[in-house]
Motif scaffolding. Structure first.
Motif, mmCIF file in Angstrom:
data_model
loop_
_atom_site.group_PDB
_atom_site.id
_atom_site.type_symbol
_atom_site.label_atom_id
_atom_site.label_comp_id
_atom_site.label_asym_id
_atom_site.label_seq_id
_atom_site.Cartn_x
_atom_site.Cartn_y
_atom_site.Cartn_z
ATOM 1 N N LYS A 19 89.110 -10.263 48.663
ATOM 2 C CA LYS A 19 88.809 -11.348 49.614
ATOM 3 C C LYS A 19 88.318 -10.768 50.935
ATOM 4 O O LYS A 19 87.413 -11.316 51.571
ATOM 5 C CB LYS A 19 90.060 -12.186 49.870
ATOM 6 C CG LYS A 19 90.420 -13.119 48.749
ATOM 7 C CD LYS A 19 91.388 -14.147 49.307
ATOM 8 C CE LYS A 19 92.034 -14.947 48.194
ATOM 9 N NZ LYS A 19 93.093 -15.813 48.701
ATOM 10 N N PHE A 20 88.935 -9.688 51.374
ATOM 11 C CA PHE A 20 88.520 -9.082 52.649
ATOM 12 C C PHE A 20 87.070 -8.616 52.564
ATOM 13 O O PHE A 20 86.272 -8.847 53.486
ATOM 14 C CB PHE A 20 89.449 -7.920 53.020
ATOM 15 C CG PHE A 20 89.077 -7.283 54.332
ATOM 16 C CD1 PHE A 20 89.404 -7.885 55.534
ATOM 17 C CD2 PHE A 20 88.364 -6.085 54.356
ATOM 18 C CE1 PHE A 20 89.036 -7.308 56.751
ATOM 19 C CE2 PHE A 20 87.994 -5.506 55.564
ATOM 20 C CZ PHE A 20 88.329 -6.115 56.763
ATOM 21 N N VAL A 21 86.722 -7.984 51.448
ATOM 22 C CA VAL A 21 85.338 -7.509 51.282
ATOM 23 C C VAL A 21 84.377 -8.699 51.251
ATOM 24 O O VAL A 21 83.290 -8.647 51.839
ATOM 25 C CB VAL A 21 85.231 -6.624 50.010
ATOM 26 C CG1 VAL A 21 83.780 -6.393 49.628
ATOM 27 C CG2 VAL A 21 85.933 -5.297 50.257
ATOM 28 N N ASP A 22 84.780 -9.794 50.619
ATOM 29 C CA ASP A 22 83.937 -11.005 50.662
ATOM 30 C C ASP A 22 83.755 -11.459 52.115
ATOM 31 O O ASP A 22 82.672 -11.874 52.512
ATOM 32 C CB ASP A 22 84.566 -12.132 49.837
ATOM 33 C CG ASP A 22 84.531 -11.839 48.342
ATOM 34 O OD1 ASP A 22 83.750 -10.956 47.931
ATOM 35 O OD2 ASP A 22 85.298 -12.475 47.591
ATOM 36 N N GLY A 23 84.829 -11.362 52.884
ATOM 37 C CA GLY A 23 84.770 -11.761 54.293
ATOM 38 C C GLY A 23 83.817 -10.896 55.109
ATOM 39 O O GLY A 23 83.162 -11.382 56.033
ATOM 40 N N LEU A 24 83.734 -9.619 54.752
ATOM 41 C CA LEU A 24 82.864 -8.706 55.518
ATOM 42 C C LEU A 24 81.397 -9.152 55.512
ATOM 43 O O LEU A 24 80.649 -8.843 56.433
ATOM 44 C CB LEU A 24 82.966 -7.279 54.964
ATOM 45 C CG LEU A 24 84.247 -6.504 55.277
ATOM 46 C CD1 LEU A 24 84.185 -5.108 54.683
ATOM 47 C CD2 LEU A 24 84.513 -6.431 56.787
#
Ligand SMILES: NC(=O)c1ccc[n+]([C@@H]2O[C@H](COP(=O)([O-])OP(=O)(O)OC[C@H]3O[C@@H](n4cnc5c(N)ncnc54)[C@H](OP(=O)(O)O)[C@@H]3O)[C@@H](O)[C@H]2O)c1
Length: 320
Positions: A19-24
């Motif tokens: 999810k964090f990588v999607d957020g980036l």
């Protein structure tokens, strides 16, 4: 001059790291660069799924990579302290998932490592940086609801008990307070400061994991918060902030709300909030803003706050 692009290194190839990588993608000047897992195949699978150029089969290799500008730690709760210190000792700025660590002693060690290495460290309390949270702060600062006197908030979902599931597993720091109960506690502390007194009760499993927690916080001026977390029931997951003149409702899921309303004199109006991305982009941008200014901690979430916050969680857990 071209703006700096920040190469993010991700530690742990689990759910939240995805999810964090999607957020980036929605964080300005951020690039999902490398992923490290304990197993190279898992890291390679993650990298190919997310289009990242570099995959490592150990966290140490990521710590050694000179191209990494900032590290996100998405491992299980019990590993945060060791992984943060590993990265800090290699002078890598760290954004570490919540709970920051298992207890105050661990957080103290992380803060000491950040200071000793003069390197940035921040707790990944993503909700602190969301536009919805800023909207609530503004409504209160404008005096619309008067003086805040009570916060009522819960965070509960039903999950079938499974001792191997991270949230029920004491070996990796399971329990509702450290997983979700800390969100309502953080909200209360953000809006009212640290409380004078806290009382907590819980319902636990045979191996001491809290399935449900009830927390009551009190402030010197008479303000109070009643907060609940649970893995045994789907709650409304709304937050109510009651003031002397009115009320703010952060509608479900309140910690990343789609709707905020304000009620004054029995009239309720929606408060507009504009948000982009999945929300994790905002904490990433805060890290980059701090690094661009040469800061070693965030003024919006300083280490002194994280230290006091984990002490409060320690006290809640001890009482249960
Ligand atoms: N901010 C949020 O919204 C949010 C939401 C959910 C969770 N979280 C937090 O994120 C963290 C991870 O949660 P998750 O749901 O992503 O869990 P997860 O899917 O189980 O992933 C955890 C990762 O931890 C790594 N790990 C390292 N040492 C480990 C060990 N000794 N035992 C087990 N795993 C180990 C594993 O990485 P490898 O790939 O290297 O094996 C695994 O991929 C937790 O601290 C949780 O509180 C935050």
């Amino acid at each position: 001059m071209a703006e700096k692009i920040y190469n993010w290194g991700i530690v742990g190839a689990g759910r939240i790291s995805r999810k964090f990588v999607d957020g980036l993608k929605d964080a300005r000047n951020a690039r999902a660069y490398s992923i490290a897992a304990r197993d190279l195949t898992r890291a390679q699978q993650f990298a190919s799924e997310k289009g990242m150029p570099v995959a490592y089969g150990s966290y140490q290799e990521l710590a050694n990579d000179p191209n990494v500008d900032a590290v996100y730690i998405g491992t299980t709760n019990t590993e945060h302290c060791a992984h943060a210190i590993l990265m800090l000792e290699h002078k890598k700025p760290v954004l570490c998932e919540k709970p920051f660590a298992m207890n105050r002693q661990e957080v103290d060690k992380m803060v000491a490592a950040a200071r000793a290495n003069n390197t940035f460290l921040m707790e990944a309390f993503w909700t602190n940086f969301l536009p919805s949270m800023n909207a609530v702060r503004k409504i209160i600062a404008d005096g619309t609801i008067g003086e805040v006197r009570c916060i009522h908030s819960d965070f509960g979902f039903f999950r079938e008990y499974n001792p191997n599931d991270r949230i029920f597993n004491p070996q990796v720091g399971g329990g509702s307070v450290l997983d979700i109960g800390l969100y309502p506690v953080f909200l209360a502390v953000t809006l009212l400061g640290f409380p004078q007194r806290v009382r907590a009760e819980g319902i636990k499993t045979h191996d001491n994991i809290d399935l449900t927690a009830s927390m009551f916080l009190e402030w010197k001026n008479g303000a109070f918060a009643r907060l609940v977390s649970s893995f045994t029931v789907n709650l409304d997951n709304e937050a109510y902030i009651y003031g002397s003149k009115g009320k703010i409702t952060m509608h479900g899921q309140w910690h990343c709300p789609t709707r905020i309303s304000v009620t004054v004199n029995d009239i309720t109006t929606d408060y507009p909030v504009t948000s982009v991305g999945n929300g994790y982009n905002y904490e990433a941008e805060e890290v980059q803003n701090c690094l661009a200014q040469g800061l070693t901690q965030s003024p919006l979430l300083p280490l002194s706050h994280s230290t006091r916050f984990i002490s409060l969680l320690d006290s809640i857990i001890e009482q249960m």
